[in-house]
Motif scaffolding. Structure first.
Motif, PDB file in Angstrom:
ATOM      1  N   PHE A  34       0.794  -1.232   0.000  1.00 53.80           N
ATOM      2  CA  PHE A  34       0.000   0.000   0.000  1.00 53.80           C
ATOM      3  C   PHE A  34       0.824   1.278   0.000  1.00 53.80           C
ATOM      4  O   PHE A  34       0.267   2.366  -0.089  1.00 53.80           O
ATOM      5  CB  PHE A  34      -0.944   0.014   1.205  1.00 53.80           C
ATOM      6  CG  PHE A  34      -1.932  -1.111   1.189  1.00 53.80           C
ATOM      7  CD1 PHE A  34      -2.991  -1.111   0.306  1.00 53.80           C
ATOM      8  CD2 PHE A  34      -1.785  -2.191   2.041  1.00 53.80           C
ATOM      9  CE1 PHE A  34      -3.896  -2.148   0.283  1.00 53.80           C
ATOM     10  CE2 PHE A  34      -2.683  -3.239   2.033  1.00 53.80           C
ATOM     11  CZ  PHE A  34      -3.742  -3.220   1.145  1.00 53.80           C
ATOM     12  N   THR A  38       1.110   5.713   3.569  1.00 54.14           N
ATOM     13  CA  THR A  38       0.017   6.355   2.855  1.00 54.14           C
ATOM     14  C   THR A  38      -1.210   6.314   3.757  1.00 54.14           C
ATOM     15  O   THR A  38      -1.208   5.666   4.807  1.00 54.14           O
ATOM     16  CB  THR A  38      -0.279   5.614   1.535  1.00 54.14           C
ATOM     17  OG1 THR A  38      -0.651   4.259   1.831  1.00 54.14           O
ATOM     18  CG2 THR A  38       0.934   5.623   0.616  1.00 54.14           C
ATOM     19  N   ILE A  40      -4.002   4.785   3.359  1.00 55.98           N
ATOM     20  CA  ILE A  40      -4.576   3.436   3.481  1.00 55.98           C
ATOM     21  C   ILE A  40      -3.718   2.558   4.400  1.00 55.98           C
ATOM     22  O   ILE A  40      -4.246   1.791   5.194  1.00 55.98           O
ATOM     23  CB  ILE A  40      -4.776   2.761   2.099  1.00 55.98           C
ATOM     24  CG1 ILE A  40      -5.564   1.452   2.233  1.00 55.98           C
ATOM     25  CG2 ILE A  40      -3.495   2.493   1.402  1.00 55.98           C
ATOM     26  CD1 ILE A  40      -7.020   1.629   2.089  1.00 55.98           C
ATOM     27  N   SER A  41      -2.400   2.673   4.306  1.00 59.40           N
ATOM     28  CA  SER A  41      -1.557   1.865   5.198  1.00 59.40           C
ATOM     29  C   SER A  41      -1.702   2.328   6.642  1.00 59.40           C
ATOM     30  O   SER A  41      -1.678   1.503   7.561  1.00 59.40           O
ATOM     31  CB  SER A  41      -0.097   1.903   4.749  1.00 59.40           C
ATOM     32  OG  SER A  41       0.447   3.192   4.847  1.00 59.40           O
TER      33      SER A  41
END
Length: 66
Positions: A34, A38, A40-41
Motif C-alpha cells: 500500500f 500512505t 490506506i496503510s
C-alpha cells in the motif's frame, strides 16, 4: 461477538507476522503493498492496533470462564 473475536485475532496474527518479517528481513508487507505511510496503510495499522487493544479483554474473559 465470537466472529469479532476471531476476526480481531486473525488481524493481530497477520500484524505479528508482518512485524516478524520486519524484524528478520526488514520487509514491511503493508508498506510494500500500500505504500510507505500512505493514508490506506495508516488505516490498516490503526485497525490492527485497535484489534490488539480489544484483545486485551480476552484476559478478563478467559479468567472469568475458568
Amino acid at each position: 461477538m465470537k466472529w469479532f473475536d476471531n476476526t480481531a485475532l486473525t488481524l493481530v496474527i497477520i500484524g505479528a507476522l508482518n512485524w516478524l518479517l520486519v524484524g528478520i528481513f526488514k520487509l514491511d508487507i503493508v508498506a510494500v503493498i500500500f505504500g510507505n505511510l500512505t493514508w490506506i496503510s495508516r488505516i490498516i495499522y490503526t485497525i490492527i492496533g485497535l484489534c490488539g487493544l480489544y484483545l486485551i479483554s480476552l484476559y478478563g474473559r478467559i479468567g472469568s470462564s475458568s
